[in-house]
Enzyme design. Sequence first.
Site, PDB file in Angstrom:
ATOM      1  N   GLU A 174      10.867 -15.342   7.613  1.00  0.00           N
ATOM      2  CA  GLU A 174       9.521 -14.980   6.892  1.00  0.00           C
ATOM      3  C   GLU A 174       8.362 -15.184   7.822  1.00  0.00           C
ATOM      4  O   GLU A 174       7.584 -14.163   7.841  1.00  0.00           O
ATOM      5  CB  GLU A 174       9.351 -15.442   5.668  1.00  0.00           C
ATOM      6  N   TYR A 191      -6.970  10.437   6.044  1.00  0.00           N
ATOM      7  CA  TYR A 191      -7.948  11.282   7.017  1.00  0.00           C
ATOM      8  C   TYR A 191      -7.529  12.495   7.091  1.00  0.00           C
ATOM      9  O   TYR A 191      -8.305  13.404   7.192  1.00  0.00           O
ATOM     10  CB  TYR A 191      -8.219  10.413   8.310  1.00  0.00           C
ATOM     11  N   ASP A 214      10.113 -19.661   3.321  1.00  0.00           N
ATOM     12  CA  ASP A 214       9.434 -20.713   2.921  1.00  0.00           C
ATOM     13  C   ASP A 214      10.223 -21.267   1.477  1.00  0.00           C
ATOM     14  O   ASP A 214      10.595 -20.317   0.862  1.00  0.00           O
ATOM     15  CB  ASP A 214       7.984 -20.437   2.531  1.00  0.00           C
TER      16      ASP A 214
END
Lengths: 614, 368
Positions: free
Chosen positions: B202, B109, B254
Amino acid sequence: MSSIKEKFNQISPSEFFYRNRDLAGFSNPTRSLYTAVREFVENSLDACDQKGIFPDVHMSIKAVDSEKPDPKPYILTVKDNGPGIESKHVPLAFGTVLYGSKFGLKQARGMFGLGATMAILYGQITTNKPVFVKSSTDGKIQDEFELLLDIQKNKPVILKHTTKEVTKRGLSVSICLEGDYAKAGSKIKDYVYETSLITPYATITFDDPKGEKFHYSKIVNEMPPAPTIIRPHAHGIDVETIRRMMVESQFEIPTIDDAMVEKVRKDLGLGKKNLAFTGIMDKAKKRWKTLSRPVRVVIALMSFLKMDFDKLNKIRIEDIDVSNKKLFYWDFGDSQSKSVEMDSESPYYKQLTGTIQGETLTTFLTKRFQRIGPTTAVKFAEFAGFKPEKRMGSMTNQELVKLSESLQKFEDFLSPDPSCLAPLGEEPLEKGIKKFFKPDFCEVIQRPASAYSGFPFIVEMGIAYGGEIRPGGPHVYRYANRIPLLYDEGSDVVLKVVNDSDWTRYKIKGDPPFVIVTHICSTRIPYKTVGKENVADRPEIERELRLGLQFLSRKLAAYMSKRGQAEMAKKRANLYAKYIPLIAQFSTELSGKTKEPNYKKMLEEELIVDDKQS
Amino acid sequence: MTTNKAKDRKLKTNEKQKSIIDALKMHGAKVYDDLENGQFPKFSIPSRSVSNIVYDKKIRQYILGNSAALRSSRNSSQLRSFTQLMWLAFFANRLTQEKKSSTLRDVYYSSQAFDIEFEDQSESDNIIVDLEAILSKPREDFHIFPEERSSIFGDLNIEYTIPGYEGKTMNLSNHPDGYAIGPSLTTAELLDTSAEIVIAIEKGGLFTRFVEEQVDKKFKSIIINTGGQAPRSTRTLLKRLHDEMGLPVIVLTDGDVYGEHIAMVIKSGSANAAHLRDLTVPDAKWVGVWATDIEKFKLPTIPMTESDIKRCHDLQSDPRYQEGIWKKELDVFLKIKRKAELEAFSKYGLTNITEKYLPQKLELAKSL
């Protein structure tokens, strides 16, 4: 059988055309008005072309009663500054069908002057009004006629004939006919517009019924050279034409009347003297070389008849039977047919047979066809299986057919002489295109003369791109013998060739603003229909069109890539102008400087380089 | 002693900032001189194409090869992106000088205030990577930060360097939700800590559990939530904790191929950031959840998806997966074709993971 034949004979050409007016383009009020305009304008242009006059044609269409809805009667007037028509020919020229001066073999817009008479005929049928013709051949006296056509008799009826003093030469024809301008208007305007493009040496004005004036001034100051009349080419001939040419090649046996006898006496220098038969023969031998052919024939006849002038007066030659060497004659005194033997050894015998049987094949070919010399003629005779000295008059029907076929097949004739053609020329065509379309690019080409079926033709083409040309091209303007072809585009050979072009190969994309102008000149344009709106795809013509278009397309492609480069350069310059100042601004702050670098010179240099490239 | 250390650090931070500003100024001056001399300025940008990304075994990360692309303002098709790059350098200079931070979105922007058009944010993101490549510095160094999503918790004292907070200190165990790892934290001085290890995890859910279970205290650790693939600011912080504070880093993810790769990126970076150094912790250790753990701890599993399997095959051709546990676990994942999340331990009670699994793994990490 015989009664049908009689009926046929009774139909005059006028009546025949009246019954078949659809063929000539007078099928309905819309089409008829358009066709009438064409016929008169083209006649005027042709007349001026032939005399080398810059045409100034003024055409007007006025409604007889403007309040009435279409179709309604209109007065069509076409006025030119041409050579005019001699007073004595006017009634025949405008009051009979098949009267005209365009029988020779050369390029002209119309043939035989048929169309104008058809228009008059159509006008007379639909409005029962006469045609007004004003003609001045010297620019001093003008003959003014009011004519009607007697359809059955194919004869003009002169209603009024006056003369008046004028200051300008030219012809003006005015007819009243039923037409539909509401429907034909755009077509007529197109016709005038497109005609002025292909006739840039002409000034054409059109006053339409709504009061609008269309004026196209001449834009070139040179007339294209006028075509010359030439003999036909062997490839473009048929049996019927050969038959007609043979009639010309034969010599009539002169009628031996008082005038003829007087001529013979005079040529022999006899004066009032009455010589006996032998005396006459002696005189003839001495003067033989100076004698004309008819006189020689009379002497030859006398030699076999062994008669003096008195006796000759009392007979009529019936037949000369060359094969049986017999001369038949009618003796008025005895009222019976008699014959004498002819001595084939006599030099007079040769004179007679030559007369009867016409020219030899080789003479016939060299004298009556273009581009055949004695050597080619002999070679052809061998090819066709005729003796070179074969007399034309001795040909049987079958032999004539064989001759005609051989003429078509023989390949060693030189191609037709294009001097009878009148292409517009590259320069006038280019000027015309530039003036009309105001393009950015224009290129024209005149292809070398070629021939199809013995008819010479020349293809001229122009291509124009950009400028004021509207997008959605190619817009194709087709012409044949300086006539615009406005309708039935679909089946035309030009359209076929144009549509076969892969324009993207020539760097033309999208909705291109471009124009193609084609002009086919020929002694005979192979129109597909009698409407004269589309040209059939003869391979020879198609080939020339294709080669011409390829040449022009390549030129256009070269221009387009240049144009592309110039556009790119301009675009680039714009990009520089937009971004370099920003880069300068950022670099100034980044480098901790206060004053911006001087990049303006760099931008200017870039523009100069681009200008050089384009 | 402490003040000296702090001074040193401050000096170091200032040097880092100065080097960025110097580099930017150097590039700006070059462009300025080119323009002044009527030359079209140009940049040489190290090529980030696949063919120029190579694995450097010595420093154990992907790096860029020698090929570079020339971006010239002479070339009209490059002029626009050249200008964009120039603007970004200019903008980065302002940010750094004023010690203000900006996000990727912000940059997109901000450009519009200077008549610089970017088609979309991905275009401006690309230009940012170009500048990173030219400077060989991550965008964080010139104060452009990604959105924050990872957080930190543990006994660590820091001192802010950002304007308005200079000299202010903070202990990162004061707030149980943890602290977002943003520009102020990444640029802060790391003062001292009682922790002996950094545990990067995580998932946010497990991070909260670890805080609740006082893993920081029980295991003398700093806990970091990577929020999936660790953002660069987080990786920078991990590296600083390792390099500056001498803390070992372990990674807990995981039990699937994506988890394995999250650990790998912390350890040796990603191909995407091959143009950058100093973002990796080569000594970081992945401690779980391994494929072999799934059976060992009898974890509830879910089947691997096709994209999981494809990812496994992709990574098999990665040079970093050619040996050790990286290769071994990848092979097992492919063999069992099943995966387990960190939360799977909850089957055996909520504290199972912190009380049983974690101690085992911490022990194991020492021998890795």
